[in-house]
Motif scaffolding. Sequence first.
Motif, PDB file in Angstrom:
ATOM      1  N   LEU A  94       0.834  -1.208   0.000  1.00  0.00           N
ATOM      2  CA  LEU A  94       0.000   0.000   0.000  1.00  0.00           C
ATOM      3  C   LEU A  94       0.867   1.257   0.000  1.00  0.00           C
ATOM      4  CD1 LEU A  94      -2.790  -1.014   2.529  1.00  0.00           C
ATOM      5  CD2 LEU A  94      -2.971  -0.823   0.044  1.00  0.00           C
ATOM      6  N   ASP A  95       0.638   2.077  -1.007  1.00  0.00           N
ATOM      7  CA  ASP A  95       1.441   3.293  -1.148  1.00  0.00           C
ATOM      8  C   ASP A  95       1.204   4.287  -0.019  1.00  0.00           C
ATOM      9  OD1 ASP A  95       2.919   2.686  -3.270  1.00  0.00           O
ATOM     10  OD2 ASP A  95       1.538   3.562  -4.772  1.00  0.00           O
ATOM     11  N   ASP A  96      -0.016   4.281   0.503  1.00  0.00           N
ATOM     12  CA  ASP A  96      -0.364   5.287   1.509  1.00  0.00           C
ATOM     13  C   ASP A  96       0.252   5.004   2.874  1.00  0.00           C
ATOM     14  OD1 ASP A  96      -1.930   7.073   0.019  1.00  0.00           O
ATOM     15  OD2 ASP A  96      -3.567   5.622  -0.018  1.00  0.00           O
ATOM     16  N   GLU A  98       2.981   4.814   5.490  1.00  0.00           N
ATOM     17  CA  GLU A  98       4.326   5.384   5.641  1.00  0.00           C
ATOM     18  C   GLU A  98       5.211   4.424   6.427  1.00  0.00           C
ATOM     19  OE1 GLU A  98       4.749   9.580   6.423  1.00  0.00           O
ATOM     20  OE2 GLU A  98       6.104   9.083   8.084  1.00  0.00           O
ATOM     21  N   LEU A 231       0.078   6.462   8.366  1.00  0.00           N
ATOM     22  CA  LEU A 231      -0.190   6.774   6.962  1.00  0.00           C
ATOM     23  C   LEU A 231       0.542   8.033   6.539  1.00  0.00           C
ATOM     24  CD1 LEU A 231      -4.042   6.181   6.876  1.00  0.00           C
ATOM     25  CD2 LEU A 231      -2.205   4.567   6.358  1.00  0.00           C
ATOM     26  N   LYS A 232       0.814   8.118   5.265  1.00  0.00           N
ATOM     27  CA  LYS A 232       1.423   9.349   4.746  1.00  0.00           C
ATOM     28  C   LYS A 232       0.446  10.499   4.878  1.00  0.00           C
ATOM     29  CE  LYS A 232       4.596   7.117   1.606  1.00  0.00           C
ATOM     30  NZ  LYS A 232       4.426   6.140   0.537  1.00  0.00           N
ATOM     31  N   ASN A 233      -0.803  10.224   4.561  1.00  0.00           N
ATOM     32  CA  ASN A 233      -1.825  11.262   4.635  1.00  0.00           C
ATOM     33  C   ASN A 233      -3.009  10.733   5.446  1.00  0.00           C
ATOM     34  OD1 ASN A 233      -3.809  13.119   4.233  1.00  0.00           O
ATOM     35  ND2 ASN A 233      -4.126  12.605   2.068  1.00  0.00           N
ATOM     36  N   ALA A 236      -6.359   9.530   4.184  1.00  0.00           N
ATOM     37  CA  ALA A 236      -6.529   8.280   3.445  1.00  0.00           C
ATOM     38  C   ALA A 236      -7.005   7.148   4.354  1.00  0.00           C
ATOM     39  CB  ALA A 236      -5.220   7.890   2.758  1.00  0.00           C
ATOM     40  N   SER A 239      -9.850   4.850   3.127  1.00  0.00           N
ATOM     41  CA  SER A 239      -9.539   4.046   1.941  1.00  0.00           C
ATOM     42  C   SER A 239      -8.510   2.968   2.275  1.00  0.00           C
ATOM     43  CB  SER A 239      -9.067   4.945   0.797  1.00  0.00           C
ATOM     44  OG  SER A 239      -7.728   5.320   0.983  1.00  0.00           O
ATOM     45  N   VAL A 240      -7.500   3.323   3.089  1.00  0.00           N
ATOM     46  CA  VAL A 240      -6.512   2.304   3.450  1.00  0.00           C
ATOM     47  C   VAL A 240      -7.181   1.215   4.290  1.00  0.00           C
ATOM     48  CG1 VAL A 240      -4.391   1.846   4.716  1.00  0.00           C
ATOM     49  CG2 VAL A 240      -4.571   3.885   3.314  1.00  0.00           C
TER      50      VAL A 240
END
Lengths: 415, 233
Positions: A94-96, A98, A231-233, A236, A239-240
């Motif tokens: 998962l990109d989101d 961190e 999470l990075k943001n 999100a 959605s994550v």
Amino acid sequence: MNNILKIALRNLLRYKRRTLLTSALITIGVMAVLLFVSISGAFKSMMIGQITDSMLGHLQIHKRGYVASIDNLPLHLNLGGADMQKLETALDALDDVEAYSPRIKFGGMLSNFEETTNIRLNGVDPVREILASPLLSKRFLQGETSDGLLKPGEILMPELLALGMNVKLGATVVVVATNQDGSVNAKTFIVSGILEGISGPGGRDGYIHLDDAREILRITENEANEYAIRLKNPDALESVGKQLAAGLGGELNKQGKPKYEIHTWEKLSPFYNIARMIDMMTLFIKLMLISIVLVSVMNVMIMAVFERIREIGTIAAVGTSPGKILSLFLVEGLSLGILGSVVGAALSLAAIAVLQASPLTFDFGRQKGLLLSPTLDPMEIVVVSLLVVIVSTLASLQPAYKASRMEPVTAMRQV
Amino acid sequence: MSLVYAKDIAKTYQAGEVQVRAIKGLSFEIEPASFVSFVGPSGSGKTTLLNLIGCLDRPTSGHLTVAGTEVASLGRSDGARFRGKNIGFVFQDFNLIPVLTVYENVEYPLLMTAGYNARERRERIETLLEAVGMTDQLKKYPGQISGGQKQRVAVARALVGSPKVVLADEPTANLDHDTAFMVINLMKSMKAERETAFIFSTHDPKIVGEAEIVYTLEDGLLVSREDRRTGDE
Ligand SMILES: Nc1ncnc2c1ncn2[C@@H]1O[C@H](COP(=O)(O)OP(=O)(O)OP(=O)(O)O)[C@@H](O)[C@H]1O
Ligand SMILES: [Mg+2]
């Protein structure tokens, strides 16, 4: 259109005091909303940040049933090596995400050789933990984190416990814990940090190294009972959460239920309800703004039409179409709204600039002197201004329509 | 073809329970570029008739054609468009728009009826303000000029769109005697210059003397027509 605007503006200028009063009312309303949104938003995101960044993480994954029994910190619901492999593969994809940190949480006894008390501990990998909860290092009242959060053999003590047992930095303490199989084990630790307590679950836990936790609990395999995910943001979150649930939901336990449970911080922290309350209050304040704008603009426009009946008759007689008369009054109401919201937005920005130059401080639970630095999302300004402009146009609709339907002869007969 | 053609027009007002027959069946024709006056005692139906011709109101019965259009058939929007294009108004109380300057008041009808570019507008306005002698007051607002000046601006406004007919209901009632004459003579010279018909109402006998054709109304009926150019009765 230009001419309609010109006439509408001239008409507003004609009753300067009334225009000023009405737009001042709108300005105050817009300021109240924007400042409330900004300050409460700052408060909210700061509190959320405190909670997620210093202990909870944004999301947590446990074995199913763990959170329900988290108060007794069970050890039979641990995630095994295979589980951890699966989770980490899913998280890495998962990109989101961190960072994430596996933890072993357990309850035990802490002794300073004079007294003994209960303690809740997190066994963590210091490198991964500090990535997943970056604010943890800010909670150090004593000790420092310059060469890592902690090393094997060290313990971070919660403030109140250290105070109550009169344990100082560098002191030796013993942690005693019952293992999964019921036997008891103990290990000595050096106190390498005293942590400020924070409100909410886990805010008064101590920390030791993951390897030490496994040693005390006689866990030989790679095991953990909690994953904290950053999470990075933070937006999100939903959605994550959904993606993880979708990815991991296929893993079933023997009862045919999903094997893992995924919780957002909102489900884990009581502060979420406060955040919801703040959102509710924002909504109410916006509703009040709408009513203020609606009533004041409608009032002014009804008066405007009433005072100008003869004029309306005249312009209709000399060939102004009903549509143009309608837009004349709509533009007048709209301009009032624009005037009020532009001034209101400008003053709010100025007020927030002042607040940023000399920030508010406040206390939250045991945390003192938190700095509040309110900001104003440009989107929020746009939304509130648009709301005001739309409502003022709607408020002018009825009077404007009435003006456009007037018979010139009847209108011009008015004194 | 005549500019105004009226056949048996009547207008009945409904005032609560009572019906007021303001006009009781009139027939007449008005030629283009004529200077016509309706006279009669108060309540004889002058205003009612002018409102009908001006397409501000509809006859209860009869046929009324103005500039080739059956006015009873016009709806609200079409009526406004028709008036903007064909009819100019001069009102007893001047009815200038207070938030607009003298220049802008004259410009106003041109802005409401599409089809004039900025240069055309300026030329028309300047010519007319010159003709009514208001060139030096362009930037003033109606509140800053006298009644006679207001009525001159109103005449300019009525003429700016080159209407076929200008209607003036007691245009001089609020003016002193000399100013009244000046305004009537201004209208007369405009009529000659621009081939526009002027129809005005008055009960001032001295003003009536300036008209070419005088219709006398009494109690909603036409009682006489006098052509002062030929002396016809
Ligand atoms: N809107 C109305 N409702 C009812 N009756 C009306 C209305 N307008 C005019 N009347 C009546 O119609 C008749 C004609 O009125 P009108 O205003 O046309 O007279 P006028 O000749 O213009 O009078 P004046 O010289 O006083 O202006 C009068 O009896 C008047 O009371
Ligand atoms: Mg009258």
